[in-house]
Design an enzyme around this catalytic site. Structure first.
Site, PDB file in Angstrom:
ATOM      1  N   HIS A 102       7.632  -7.668  -3.786  1.00  0.00           N
ATOM      2  CA  HIS A 102       6.306  -8.091  -4.257  1.00  0.00           C
ATOM      3  C   HIS A 102       6.404  -9.468  -4.902  1.00  0.00           C
ATOM      4  O   HIS A 102       6.883  -9.623  -6.033  1.00  0.00           O
ATOM      5  CB  HIS A 102       5.744  -7.066  -5.249  1.00  0.00           C
ATOM      6  CG  HIS A 102       5.301  -5.806  -4.581  1.00  0.00           C
ATOM      7  ND1 HIS A 102       4.033  -5.646  -4.076  1.00  0.00           N
ATOM      8  CD2 HIS A 102       5.967  -4.656  -4.307  1.00  0.00           C
ATOM      9  CE1 HIS A 102       3.927  -4.437  -3.529  1.00  0.00           C
ATOM     10  NE2 HIS A 102       5.086  -3.824  -3.653  1.00  0.00           N
ATOM     11  N   GLU A 126       3.990 -11.180  -5.986  1.00  0.00           N
ATOM     12  CA  GLU A 126       2.899 -11.413  -6.929  1.00  0.00           C
ATOM     13  C   GLU A 126       3.215 -10.992  -8.352  1.00  0.00           C
ATOM     14  O   GLU A 126       2.506 -11.400  -9.275  1.00  0.00           O
ATOM     15  CB  GLU A 126       1.634 -10.698  -6.446  1.00  0.00           C
ATOM     16  CG  GLU A 126       1.710  -9.178  -6.436  1.00  0.00           C
ATOM     17  CD  GLU A 126       2.284  -8.581  -5.173  1.00  0.00           C
ATOM     18  OE1 GLU A 126       2.002  -7.404  -4.890  1.00  0.00           O
ATOM     19  OE2 GLU A 126       3.023  -9.292  -4.456  1.00  0.00           O
ATOM     20  N   LYS A 154     -11.819 -13.079 -15.289  1.00  0.00           N
ATOM     21  CA  LYS A 154     -12.301 -13.384 -16.636  1.00  0.00           C
ATOM     22  C   LYS A 154     -11.894 -14.772 -17.117  1.00  0.00           C
ATOM     23  O   LYS A 154     -12.715 -15.504 -17.689  1.00  0.00           O
ATOM     24  CB  LYS A 154     -11.764 -12.334 -17.619  1.00  0.00           C
ATOM     25  CG  LYS A 154     -12.441 -12.371 -18.978  1.00  0.00           C
ATOM     26  CD  LYS A 154     -13.824 -11.755 -18.905  1.00  0.00           C
ATOM     27  CE  LYS A 154     -14.462 -11.582 -20.255  1.00  0.00           C
ATOM     28  NZ  LYS A 154     -15.662 -10.750 -20.192  1.00  0.00           N
ATOM     29  N   SER A 205     -26.164  -9.475 -22.973  1.00  0.00           N
ATOM     30  CA  SER A 205     -25.483  -8.475 -23.787  1.00  0.00           C
ATOM     31  C   SER A 205     -24.871  -9.088 -25.033  1.00  0.00           C
ATOM     32  O   SER A 205     -24.487  -8.371 -25.953  1.00  0.00           O
ATOM     33  CB  SER A 205     -24.363  -7.822 -22.964  1.00  0.00           C
ATOM     34  OG  SER A 205     -23.330  -8.754 -22.720  1.00  0.00           O
ATOM     35  N   GLY A 206     -24.759 -10.409 -25.055  1.00  0.00           N
ATOM     36  CA  GLY A 206     -24.075 -11.084 -26.154  1.00  0.00           C
ATOM     37  C   GLY A 206     -22.642 -11.396 -25.824  1.00  0.00           C
ATOM     38  O   GLY A 206     -21.961 -12.110 -26.564  1.00  0.00           O
ATOM     39  N   GLY A 207     -22.142 -10.851 -24.685  1.00  0.00           N
ATOM     40  CA  GLY A 207     -20.771 -11.098 -24.279  1.00  0.00           C
ATOM     41  C   GLY A 207     -20.624 -12.369 -23.473  1.00  0.00           C
ATOM     42  O   GLY A 207     -21.595 -13.056 -23.143  1.00  0.00           O
ATOM     43  N   VAL A 208     -19.387 -12.678 -23.130  1.00  0.00           N
ATOM     44  CA  VAL A 208     -19.061 -13.905 -22.404  1.00  0.00           C
ATOM     45  C   VAL A 208     -19.719 -13.922 -21.031  1.00  0.00           C
ATOM     46  O   VAL A 208     -20.318 -14.926 -20.628  1.00  0.00           O
ATOM     47  CB  VAL A 208     -17.531 -14.046 -22.251  1.00  0.00           C
ATOM     48  CG1 VAL A 208     -17.186 -15.307 -21.463  1.00  0.00           C
ATOM     49  CG2 VAL A 208     -16.849 -14.046 -23.599  1.00  0.00           C
ATOM     50  N   ASP A 209     -19.631 -12.820 -20.310  1.00  0.00           N
ATOM     51  CA  ASP A 209     -20.071 -12.802 -18.917  1.00  0.00           C
ATOM     52  C   ASP A 209     -21.561 -13.082 -18.779  1.00  0.00           C
ATOM     53  O   ASP A 209     -21.973 -13.935 -17.993  1.00  0.00           O
ATOM     54  CB  ASP A 209     -19.732 -11.449 -18.275  1.00  0.00           C
ATOM     55  CG  ASP A 209     -18.265 -11.087 -18.437  1.00  0.00           C
ATOM     56  OD1 ASP A 209     -17.449 -12.010 -18.592  1.00  0.00           O
ATOM     57  OD2 ASP A 209     -17.946  -9.893 -18.429  1.00  0.00           O
ATOM     58  N   SER A 210     -22.376 -12.357 -19.540  1.00  0.00           N
ATOM     59  CA  SER A 210     -23.819 -12.568 -19.410  1.00  0.00           C
ATOM     60  C   SER A 210     -24.222 -13.940 -19.938  1.00  0.00           C
ATOM     61  O   SER A 210     -25.153 -14.561 -19.424  1.00  0.00           O
ATOM     62  CB  SER A 210     -24.590 -11.460 -20.139  1.00  0.00           C
ATOM     63  OG  SER A 210     -24.348 -11.492 -21.528  1.00  0.00           O
ATOM     64  N   GLY A 269       0.824  -1.197   0.000  1.00  0.00           N
ATOM     65  CA  GLY A 269       0.000   0.000   0.000  1.00  0.00           C
ATOM     66  C   GLY A 269       0.856   1.244   0.000  1.00  0.00           C
ATOM     67  O   GLY A 269       2.060   1.189   0.276  1.00  0.00           O
ATOM     68  N   CYS A 320       5.366  -6.141   1.490  1.00  0.00           N
ATOM     69  CA  CYS A 320       5.733  -4.727   1.408  1.00  0.00           C
ATOM     70  C   CYS A 320       5.138  -3.955   2.594  1.00  0.00           C
ATOM     71  O   CYS A 320       5.586  -4.127   3.729  1.00  0.00           O
ATOM     72  CB  CYS A 320       5.310  -4.156   0.058  1.00  0.00           C
ATOM     73  SG  CYS A 320       6.125  -2.585  -0.334  1.00  0.00           S
ATOM     74  N   TYR A 321       4.126  -3.129   2.403  1.00  0.00           N
ATOM     75  CA  TYR A 321       3.502  -2.432   3.527  1.00  0.00           C
ATOM     76  C   TYR A 321       3.024  -3.436   4.574  1.00  0.00           C
ATOM     77  O   TYR A 321       3.082  -3.165   5.781  1.00  0.00           O
ATOM     78  CB  TYR A 321       2.331  -1.587   3.031  1.00  0.00           C
ATOM     79  CG  TYR A 321       1.583  -0.849   4.122  1.00  0.00           C
ATOM     80  CD1 TYR A 321       2.043   0.371   4.597  1.00  0.00           C
ATOM     81  CD2 TYR A 321       0.411  -1.376   4.670  1.00  0.00           C
ATOM     82  CE1 TYR A 321       1.358   1.067   5.601  1.00  0.00           C
ATOM     83  CE2 TYR A 321      -0.283  -0.706   5.670  1.00  0.00           C
ATOM     84  CZ  TYR A 321       0.196   0.513   6.131  1.00  0.00           C
ATOM     85  OH  TYR A 321      -0.485   1.187   7.131  1.00  0.00           O
TER      86      TYR A 321
END
Length: 514
Positions: A170, A172, A370, A224-229, A55, A82-83
């Site tokens: 870090h 990550e 995602k 929506s036509g997208g992957v998520d929906s 942070g 770190c922090y």
């Protein structure tokens, strides 16, 4: 919930999401929570390990995020990054000072293999990524030093009597070459987790949660036509069957051919009841003259709810729930409390809904990144052409026409975007790119066509590679591909006479321009 889980407490680092990604990649469930969570809440959540993120604050500053000292005495393994390491030192009686800033690659030497450094050799030098202004200058009593560098003698430490660890670097980020080994050691060797976080296990858990939430009621889903929906709809459909009604709203902000594609794909492949509503005039009327992207998102979210409520009444549904394809990055980037990373932008699915809407929310993907959503989609049997689609934002082209939105500009952008994606597919590059889209800038430039002066719009092209959308690099197109795209857009789209390519990474930029 999965008993093998790790809690990440966010102290404001823009890398916090990467910690979550790295732990998830080990097939261990984790969540990011604010430092305001009480010890009682943490005990009830029952993590097998806790990570304190980095942070921007200094532990000796005023009104900075901190932790209850009892957190380090709960018997739960703790890793401070770190922090997070500096906070452990501060709470346990050590000393932290500033004045020695360090950013970039560094070499640390492992003094004591084992624990976080299991599998390392004693005296081994390994590359890490430093990004700090403060550092520990005196470890707390009862802590031993496990790694050091030429500039930071206390690069990592460990409590002698408890599983409490700290690293100044870090773990990550990709530049820490053995960061994945350190995270794996913490999750499995120290916390005792098992790799149970899979798409299949997630689906089973979510099906039970959805059935319990919905009961015998109905739900509607805004496709929506997208992957998520698509994945969200498929998951809820598996849970409650015909009691799910999908509504596709033509907002007038869609890509070319989007409405026809959705009607064809969802009715044919998924066998879900689909209602199509043309509300383009309403959306464009409410967006008229609005330039601020946050206002656009709010207007679009509110209008969606109005349309859904009207559609539900019209089709005679007693739907009590609204299904959304909200993802974990949407939640992280949209919410900010005391301590966690700053709000970057309000996402349509998170911050654009009416407070007084009559629906309860079902967000079965809210805990997923995602790439995890794509895996769930494959597990549900969705076709690859649907699962592998590039992300498309809920507000659609409204946030890709910079400034005020109107029909003529939307049509210009729609044509340019279709040419762009067509050429990417023709070059065989679509699957190499995380997301590609065109942006219409509120800028005009002078050009010449057929010996005539032109004064028309500038189009910017964006294409990025990414693992999860939290960070991204611009895609290095072959020059001949960019040349073909530019030539076609300028020749075929009336209203554009200049094409630019965006070579910004995230951070410091975001993927979308608005």
């Amino acid at each position: 919930m999965d008993p093998n889980r790790i809690l990440i407490i966010d102290y404001g680092s823009q890398f916090t999401q990467l910690i979550a990604r790295r732990i998830r990649e080990e097939r261990v469930y984790c969540e990011i929570q604010p430092p305001t969570r009480s010890l009682e809440w943490i005990r009830e959540w029952a993590p097998k390990g806790i990570v304190l993120s980095g942070g921007p604050s200094s532990v000796y500053g005023d009104d900075v995020p901190t932790a209850d000292p009892g957190l380090l005495h709960m018997g739960i393994p703790v890793l401070g990054v770190c922090y997070g390491m500096q906070l452990i030192a501060h709470l346990e009686g050590g000393k932290v000072e500033g004045g020695r800033r360090e950013y970039g690659r560094a070499q640390v030497t492992v003094n004591e293999p084992g624990g976080l450094f299991a599998g390392f050799a004693g005296g081994e030098s390994t590359q890490v990524w430093m990004s700090h202004g403060d550092h520990v200058v005196q470890p707390p009593p009862g802590y031993r030093i496990t790694a050091s560098s030429a500039d930071i003698p206390y690069a990592a430490f460990q409590a002698r009597d408890r599983p409490v660890y700290g690293v100044q670097f870090h773990v990550e980020v990709a530049h820490t070459t053995r960061g994945a080994d350190i995270i794996s050691n913490f999750a499995f060797e120290i916390c005792g987790c098992e790799p149970t976080w899979t798409a299949g296990s997630y689906i089973e858990n979510e099906l039970a949660k959805i059935r319990g939430q919905v009961g015998e009621s109905h739900a509607i889903c805004g496709l929506s036509g997208g992957v998520d929906s698509a994945v969200a709809a498929s998951l809820v459909h598996r849970a409650i069957g015909e009691r799910l009604i999908c509504i596709f709203v033509d907002t007038g902000l869609l890509r070319q051919g989007e409405r026809e594609s959705v009607e064809r794909t969802f009715r044919k492949h998924m066998g879900i009841r689909l209602e199509v509503v043309d509300a383009s005039a309403l959306f464009l009327e409410r967006l008229a003259g609005v330039e601020d992207p946050e206002r656009k998102r709010k207007i679009i979210g509110n209008t969606f709810i109005d349309v859904f409520e009207e559609a539900a009444d019209r089709i005679g549904s007693d739907a009590r729930f609204l299904v959304q394809g909200t993802l974990y990055p949407d939640v992280i980037e949209s919410l900010s409390v005391k301590g966690p990373s700053a709000t970057i932008k309000t996402h349509h699915n998170v911050g654009g809904l009416k407070e007084d809407m009559r629906f309860g929310l079902i967000e079965p993907l809210r805990e997923l990144f995602k790439d995890e959503v794509r895996q769930v989609g494959r597990e549900l049997g969705l076709p690859e052409e649907m699962v592998g689609r590039h992300p498309f934002p809920g507000p659609g082209l409204a946030i890709r026409v910079l400034g005020a939105v109107d029909r003529p500009e939307l049509e210009i952008l729609r044509q340019a975007d279709a040419i762009y994606l067509d050429e990417i597919r023709a070059a065989g590059l679509y699957d190499d790119i995380w997301q590609a889209f065109a942006v219409l800038l509120p800028v005009r430039s002078v050009g010449v066509m057929g010996d005539e002066r032109t004064y028309e719009n500038v189009c910017a092209l964006r294409a990025v590679t990414s693992r999860d959308g939290m960070t991204a690099d611009w895609y290095p197109f072959p020059h001949d591909v960019l040349g073909r795209i530019s030539t076609r857009i300028i020749n075929e789209v009336t209203g554009i006479n200049r094409v630019c390519y965006d070579i910004s990474s995230k951070p410091p930029a975001t993927i979308e321009w608005e």
